[in-house]
Design a protein around this motif. Structure first.
Motif, PDB file in Angstrom:
ATOM      1  N   ALA A  22     -35.688 -54.998  21.808  1.00 38.32           N
ATOM      2  CA  ALA A  22     -35.738 -55.241  20.361  1.00 38.32           C
ATOM      3  C   ALA A  22     -34.847 -56.424  19.978  1.00 38.32           C
ATOM      4  CB  ALA A  22     -35.311 -53.990  19.603  1.00 38.32           C
ATOM      5  N   GLN A  23     -33.700 -56.527  20.636  1.00 40.31           N
ATOM      6  CA  GLN A  23     -32.794 -57.647  20.327  1.00 40.31           C
ATOM      7  C   GLN A  23     -33.424 -58.970  20.747  1.00 40.31           C
ATOM      8  OE1 GLN A  23     -29.378 -55.405  22.226  1.00 40.31           O
ATOM      9  NE2 GLN A  23     -28.282 -56.782  20.870  1.00 40.31           N
ATOM     10  N   GLY A  44     -35.355 -60.470  18.186  1.00 39.06           N
ATOM     11  CA  GLY A  44     -34.674 -60.983  16.998  1.00 39.06           C
ATOM     12  C   GLY A  44     -33.877 -59.975  16.197  1.00 39.06           C
ATOM     13  N   LEU A  45     -33.897 -58.699  16.599  1.00 39.93           N
ATOM     14  CA  LEU A  45     -33.158 -57.702  15.833  1.00 39.93           C
ATOM     15  C   LEU A  45     -31.691 -57.668  16.277  1.00 39.93           C
ATOM     16  CD1 LEU A  45     -36.201 -56.721  15.698  1.00 39.93           C
ATOM     17  CD2 LEU A  45     -35.263 -54.470  15.243  1.00 39.93           C
ATOM     18  N   SER A  46     -30.799 -57.543  15.321  1.00 38.77           N
ATOM     19  CA  SER A  46     -29.389 -57.374  15.675  1.00 38.77           C
ATOM     20  C   SER A  46     -29.244 -56.001  16.322  1.00 38.77           C
ATOM     21  CB  SER A  46     -28.515 -57.455  14.427  1.00 38.77           C
ATOM     22  OG  SER A  46     -28.726 -56.310  13.630  1.00 38.77           O
ATOM     23  N   LEU A  88     -34.022 -49.057  14.080  1.00 37.46           N
ATOM     24  CA  LEU A  88     -35.467 -49.028  14.317  1.00 37.46           C
ATOM     25  C   LEU A  88     -35.818 -47.964  15.368  1.00 37.46           C
ATOM     26  CD1 LEU A  88     -38.147 -50.734  13.629  1.00 37.46           C
ATOM     27  CD2 LEU A  88     -37.819 -51.680  15.912  1.00 37.46           C
ATOM     28  N   LEU A  89     -35.056 -47.944  16.451  1.00 41.09           N
ATOM     29  CA  LEU A  89     -35.342 -46.995  17.525  1.00 41.09           C
ATOM     30  C   LEU A  89     -35.137 -45.556  17.057  1.00 41.09           C
ATOM     31  CD1 LEU A  89     -33.633 -48.896  20.485  1.00 41.09           C
ATOM     32  CD2 LEU A  89     -36.077 -48.614  20.116  1.00 41.09           C
ATOM     33  N   GLU A 129     -29.704 -53.299  13.755  1.00 39.23           N
ATOM     34  CA  GLU A 129     -31.108 -53.188  13.330  1.00 39.23           C
ATOM     35  C   GLU A 129     -31.936 -52.522  14.424  1.00 39.23           C
ATOM     36  OE1 GLU A 129     -31.643 -57.161  10.495  1.00 39.23           O
ATOM     37  OE2 GLU A 129     -31.703 -57.371  12.665  1.00 39.23           O
TER      38      GLU A 129
END
Lengths: 249, 488
Positions: B441-442, B445-447, B454-455, B450
């Motif tokens: 996910a990172q 682009g997710l921090s 999301l997970l 974030e």
């Protein structure tokens, strides 16, 4: 331009990359080939900034930007995209939600407005169509229960949506049958652009019949030991990596 | 300088728990401590009938003879029951209230909390949401109930229970304490003696309640316990969806919240009860926070009746809560959907009881526990089948997700089948938040935060989907906020 200079990297204290240097100019597609354990996947993961992949020495810059200093999300926002050899399953998060969340996360980092729902939907439908993907698949939790080919298509779809400028394909051909390989390759070829660089990591020459590289590099024991044109890939296919192995001489 | 530092810390902490403000509302208190005089004081304040006072005093006597339960897997400093206020109310005139008569300061507090008390408003941040009727309980009393008239047109009664005791004493008397008896447990007995307000709902036969009903609980005063009582009666063939939300200021002390919720569902009635519990969880060191010791039970008395509990538990320092269903009616059905998120030093011991007494009764339990920081979470559940209950079915699924290395998660299911025809299924999983998923996910682009949000939202999705739309949006955000700082 991707510039890697004398890169040394380790994973859990095992030195894997040992002085790797490489340059991929904008608009070019370079293939990285090598035997198992040479450090091919480590290279992709190190560029993308995977935690536990430690850079000991050397530099990695993308259009002059020092990537080593950035966290993975910032690298993504700067245009780095790694298509995973084994894309993970994300239960409970529909593909559409995942892709939109990622797009907006990148846009926020770049100080851009979030994409509107209609604009996103239009774009993602188009991308799915190009990859001959059933749109309903995007409503299912990301990659959960997908076949190898479906997962790879999902990677290319994300690539098309996120519009990265540095595309790293890690063993994208693994687990693909010949039809899937063609569709995925067409998807990748459609993304070739004068301002984009691509690094295609592969074990076999087969993929390079579909995604034609400008240059081929041979990676053995953590270093680039030979570079050449597309013909080098054919040579490797015919003769194997033996002559590049350290104990071959 | 110390004061400056404190202010800075408070502001930093506020961003984590945005409901942690205190409000200066002029309040009146009963004297501290608990004795028969306090019980009489509360009953008199509410203008209750004599039988209600007797009921309370009997409950108080029972409570004195009981001991605080210790079987739950939680540790906390003992509560000094004589060092609490049992009644705290904003100073306003008595009698029926319209919005115009409510203290503007109170209205402002609820506006700050995002709770719509003006009837033209909807829940904050949700556009085009349907109407929601709200009963706002502030410390010990209900300050306003919206949409009462509109609901009355279809015969739905929705009002503070203190008002119902005056206006519909027979109806309240008929059902109060029939689902959770006075002597059910220590906290239920305490609640029965001193409860000061809560909501009363009655849905007449065949009526589908035209809007969501909700009660919003706010603890404001210091050193004050909140003891609310909710009674919901769904008459034959009726339907109602009820929501409950709660917040409290941040304080160094632990505050006690001991509620009782009783639901009665008659033939073919259906009740959907949703909770988003966001009491103050205490600070990063585990100081302060609410003790949430709650008894919630539904009696599916009628044939084909159905009660569904959905809870999102993100707050409180300690949670002790088992919303349950007594499935008396034939073909009655009970559901329990739960998300329990613990972070920091929070502890939660929560689950459900499904008591199958009726033939062909069904139950379904989906419990998701997410533990982070140094927190500890336990699912504790009972599914029991009476010897005469044939054709019973149950499905139970308990999933735990661990974030980090210092948290704990436990699953303790009790299953008692005394009838051979019962079909029971139990599935349980425990997983750690995967580094591969996080990196994936990172990389897109997710921090890190974030990515965790999301997970985790994916992990609890099955349960989130059971929430009414207005609450689902809020709950999703809450999941992200409660897990801030859980990784890295």
């Amino acid at each position: 331009m991707l510039k890697i200079d004398n890169l040394h990297a380790s994973v859990e204290d095992n030195a894997i990359l040992k002085g790797l240097s490489l340059q991929v100019p904008a608009g070019e597609v370079h293939a990285i080939m090598g035997p198992n354990g040479a450090g091919k996947s480590t290279l992709g993961n190190t560029i993308a900034g995977r935690p536990d992949y430690e850079v000991l020495q050397g530099s990695v810059t993308w259009n002059g930007l020092d990537l080593v200093e950035l966290d993975p999300a910032a690298r993504a926002a700067a245009g780095v995209f790694l298509s995973f050899q084994y894309p993970v399953e994300i239960p409970g998060v529909p593909g559409l939600t995942f892709v939109r969340t990622a797009m907006n996360a990148q846009r926020r980092q770049r100080g851009e407005d979030e994409i509107s729902a209609p604009a996103f939907l239009k774009q993602v439908k188009e991308a799915a169509k190009n990859l001959k993907m059933d749109f309903d698949m995007l409503k299912r939790p990301l990659n959960v229960g997908f076949s190898g080919g479906e997962k790879k298509r999902m990677e290319i779809l994300q690539m098309a949506m996120l519009e990265p400028s540095l595309l790293i394909l890690d063993e994208t051909d693994s687990g693909l049958d010949i039809d899937a390989l063609r569709i995925v390759s067409e998807g990748v070829n459609a993304l070739r652009r004068a301002d984009r660089s691509m690094l295609v990591i592969t074990h076999y020459q087969r993929l390079l019949d579909y995604i034609k590289p400008d240059k081929v590099h041979v990676l053995v024991a953590g270093r680039i030991v030979a570079s050449g044109g597309p013909e080098l890939a054919h040579e490797l296919e015919a003769e194997g990596y033996d002559k590049y192995l350290p104990n071959a001489a | 300088m110390v004061a400056v530092k404190e202010t800075v810390d408070t502001v930093a902490e506020l961003e984590r728990y945005k409901y942690g403000f205190t409000s200066d509302v002029e309040q009146e208190f009963a004297p501290k401590g608990l004795n028969t005089d306090i019980v009489r004081f509360i009953s008199e304040k509410k203008g209750e009938p004599e039988w209600m006072l007797e009921w309370r005093l009997a409950a108080y006597e029972r409570w004195l003879a009981m001991e605080e339960p210790t079987w739950a897997a939680v540790k906390y400093d003992p509560v000094d029951y004589q060092d609490l206020y049992y009644y705290a109310a904003p100073k306003t005139k008595e009698g029926p209230k319209s919005l115009d008569e409510v203290d503007p300061e109170l209205l402002e507090i609820y506006a700050k909390l995002g709770i719509p008390l003006k009837e033209q408003e909807v829940l904050a941040g949700v556009q085009g949401a349907p109407k929601v009727a709200v009963d706002a309980v502030f410390d010990s009393v209900s300050v306003v109930t919206t949409f009462k008239e509109e609901l009355a047109k279809v015969g739905v009664i929705f009002m503070p229970i203190s008002e119902a005791l005056r206006e519909y004493p027979d109806l309240v008397r008929k059902y109060l304490g029939t689902v959770v008896p006075v002597s059910d447990n220590y906290f239920a007995a305490l609640n029965s003696a001193v409860f000061s307000d809560g909501s009363f709902v009655y849905i007449p036969p065949g009526v589908r309640c035209p809007m969501e009903l909700s009660t919003y609980f706010r603890i404001n005063a210091s050193q004050t316990g909140q003891f609310e009582r909710t009674l919901i009666i769904a008459d034959k063939g009726s339907y109602v969806s009820y929501l409950e939300g709660c917040t409290a200021p941040m304080r160094d002390e632990n505050q006690l919240h001991a509620a009782v919720v009783e639901i009665v569902a008659l033939d073919d009635a259906e009740v959907k009860y949703s909770t988003v519990q966001n009491w103050y969880p205490g600070d990063a060191e585990g100081k302060g926070g609410i003790y949430n010791f709650v008894t919630k039970r539904a009696d599916c008395r009628g044939d084909r009746s159905k009660v569904s509990w959905t809870q999102v538990e993100t707050g409180s320092a300690v949670t002790w809560k088992y919303p349950s269903c007594i499935l008396k009616g034939e073909e009655s059905s009970g559901e329990f959907y739960s998300i329990a998120i613990t972070n920091g030093h929070q502890q939660a011991d929560t689950g459900t009881k499904m008591i199958h007494l009726g033939k062909n009764s069904k139950s379904r339990i989906i419990a998701k526990a997410v533990s982070a920081g140094k927190s500890d979470s336990t699912y504790r559940g009972l599914v029991s089948v009476h010897p005469k209950a044939t054709g019973v079915r149950n499905f139970t699924q308990c999933d735990s997700l661990l974030i980090g290395k210092e948290c704990g998660s436990h699953t303790i299911p009790y299953i008692e089948a005394k009838n051979g025809s019962a079909q029971m299924e139990h599935e349980a999983t425990t997983t750690r938040l995967s580094e591969d998923q996080l990196f994936y996910a990172q990389q897109r682009g997710l921090s890190e935060e974030e990515a965790v949000a999301l997970l985790v939202n994916g992990f609890v999705r099955d349960v989130l989907q059971e929430l009414p739309m207005e609450f689902a949006v809020e709950a999703q955000k809450l999941v992200a906020i409660s897990l801030e700082g859980s990784v890295g």
